[in-house]
Enzyme design. Structure first.
Site, short mmCIF file in Angstrom:
data_model
loop_
_atom_site.label_atom_id
_atom_site.label_comp_id
_atom_site.label_asym_id
_atom_site.label_seq_id
_atom_site.Cartn_x
_atom_site.Cartn_y
_atom_site.Cartn_z
N LEU A 158 40.70 41.07 33.63
CA LEU A 158 39.24 41.03 33.87
C LEU A 158 38.54 39.94 33.38
CD1 LEU A 158 37.03 42.52 35.55
CD2 LEU A 158 36.41 43.83 33.33
N TYR A 159 38.69 39.45 32.11
CA TYR A 159 38.40 38.66 31.29
C TYR A 159 38.37 37.21 32.36
CZ TYR A 159 38.13 34.19 28.52
OH TYR A 159 37.82 33.20 27.80
N ALA A 160 39.62 37.05 32.98
CA ALA A 160 40.06 35.63 33.68
C ALA A 160 39.21 36.02 34.96
CB ALA A 160 41.34 35.63 34.02
N THR A 162 36.13 37.43 35.42
CA THR A 162 34.61 37.24 35.42
C THR A 162 34.37 35.74 35.25
OG1 THR A 162 34.87 37.57 32.88
CG2 THR A 162 34.41 39.54 34.46
N LYS A 163 35.51 34.87 34.40
CA LYS A 163 35.31 33.43 34.18
C LYS A 163 35.37 32.80 35.65
CE LYS A 163 34.68 32.04 30.90
NZ LYS A 163 33.11 32.12 30.37
#
Length: 340
Positions: A158-160, A162-163
């Site tokens: 999810l980090y990737a 969102t970026k």
């Protein structure tokens, strides 16, 4: 007499963070007025963040606001007071692994927070808007090095995601409101004042305490490490290289066909294998590591490597500091910080 040159003003979100601190310090040295916005979240040691801010506050040209990006009213007040010529949006909920534990923090900071920043940029247009992305957006790509024109639709965390969403959101704003925008993708940044959740910090801390270090993927991993000074030099040069719609510099340029928007890797293109990286740390510390070999973690990728062709063409520069030099600088800082 000629007209007096106006001092340039920068708003840096995430100014208490690792990269934000170094960027603010460099801009102050270069004669800028710098305003920092940072939520001071407790994701890692707040004392480290406050120490960075205290050092920046030694300059009269620096102002810090403790503001969450999700708080639009407070963020607006800080932005309007800053009157920035340039906005560098670094603030985000970072960390690949933490996104598995607390995904909502990434939605709040990286999506809602970035939307708020974009709204302010739309209403108070800076000469250049720059925002941080990550090599993690390359996700399931296996062809190295990663190029800016490669597909980035297969996020592994999810980090990737969102970026990548932030990159796409900024493109829509650049298109609709003609905001010159550069999104830079970072590749494993390290150095003095680094984040405690990063491998180098964890390894040094554990090794000095004679504790084992966790080595994921059985050590069969590679990362394109970027020393902090190289990263900051790249950002500073990119500030004065805003994208111009319709003026690509060649077939490798990621410049949008419909907006003044560009994506740029900031990495040297010299990946180092994890076990080799650990050997460099051992040499710097003068002691052996105790290795706790573990399988790959969910969301991790086997290797990263940046194509540096575009950044070299844009600014005549690419990261080149060796891991031996960079790790030694970190170790020297770590020992100094923990004995002062």
């Amino acid at each position: 007499m000629g007209e007096e040159k106006r001092t340039r003003r920068a708003l840096v979100t995430g100014g208490a963070g690792f990269i934000g601190y170094h960027l603010a310090k460099r801009l102050l040295t270069d004669g800028w007025i710098v305003v920092s916005v940072d939520g001071m979240t407790p994701y890692y040691d707040l004392a480290l963040k406050r120490c960075r801010i205290e050092m920046l506050q030694k300059s009269n040209a620096f102002t810090a606001h403790e503001v969450m990006l999700e708080d639009m009213t407070a963020l607006t007040d800080a932005y309007v007071a800053a009157q920035p010529d340039v906005v560098v949006h670094l603030a985000a909920q970072a960390g690949v692994r933490y996104s598995l534990e607390n995904p909502r923090a990434y939605v709040d900071a990286n999506l809602i927070g970035s939307f708020n920043v974009l709204e302010l940029v739309r209403n108070h247009s800076p000469a250049h808007f720059l925002l941080a992305s990550t090599s993690s957006v390359y996700g399931a790509n296996t062809i190295l090095p990663f190029g800016e024109m490669d597909q980035t639709d297969h996020a592994m965390t999810l980090y990737a995601a969102t970026k990548k969403a932030t990159e796409v959101m900024s493109h829509s704003y650049a298109h609709l409101w003609k905001i010159p925008t550069t999104a830079f993708r970072f590749f494993t940044v390290y150095g003095p004042w680094g984040r405690p959740d990063m491998a180098l910090f964890k390894f040094v801390k554990a090794m000095l305490a004679d504790q084992p270090i966790d080595v994921y993927g059985q050590g069969d991993m590679q990362r394109d490490f970027t020393y902090i000074d190289d990263l900051i030099e790249s950002i500073v040069r990119l500030i004065d290289c805003p994208p111009v719609a319709g003026a690509p510099i060649g077939s490798i340029d990621s410049l949008s066909p419909v907006a003044p928007h560009r994506v740029v890797n900031i990495g040297g293109g010299h990946p180092v294998d994890l076990l080799g990286f650990i050997k460099v740390i051992e040499q710097s510390l003068g002691r052996r590591a105790k290795l706790n070999m573990l399988p790959m973690q969910p969301g991790d990728v086997r290797a990263t490597s940046a194509s540096a062709e575009l950044i070299e063409k844009l600014i005549g520069y690419k990261p080149s500091t060796s891991v031996e030099t960079g790790v030694q600088a970190f170790v020297d800082w770590y020992r100094s910080y923990h004995t002062s």
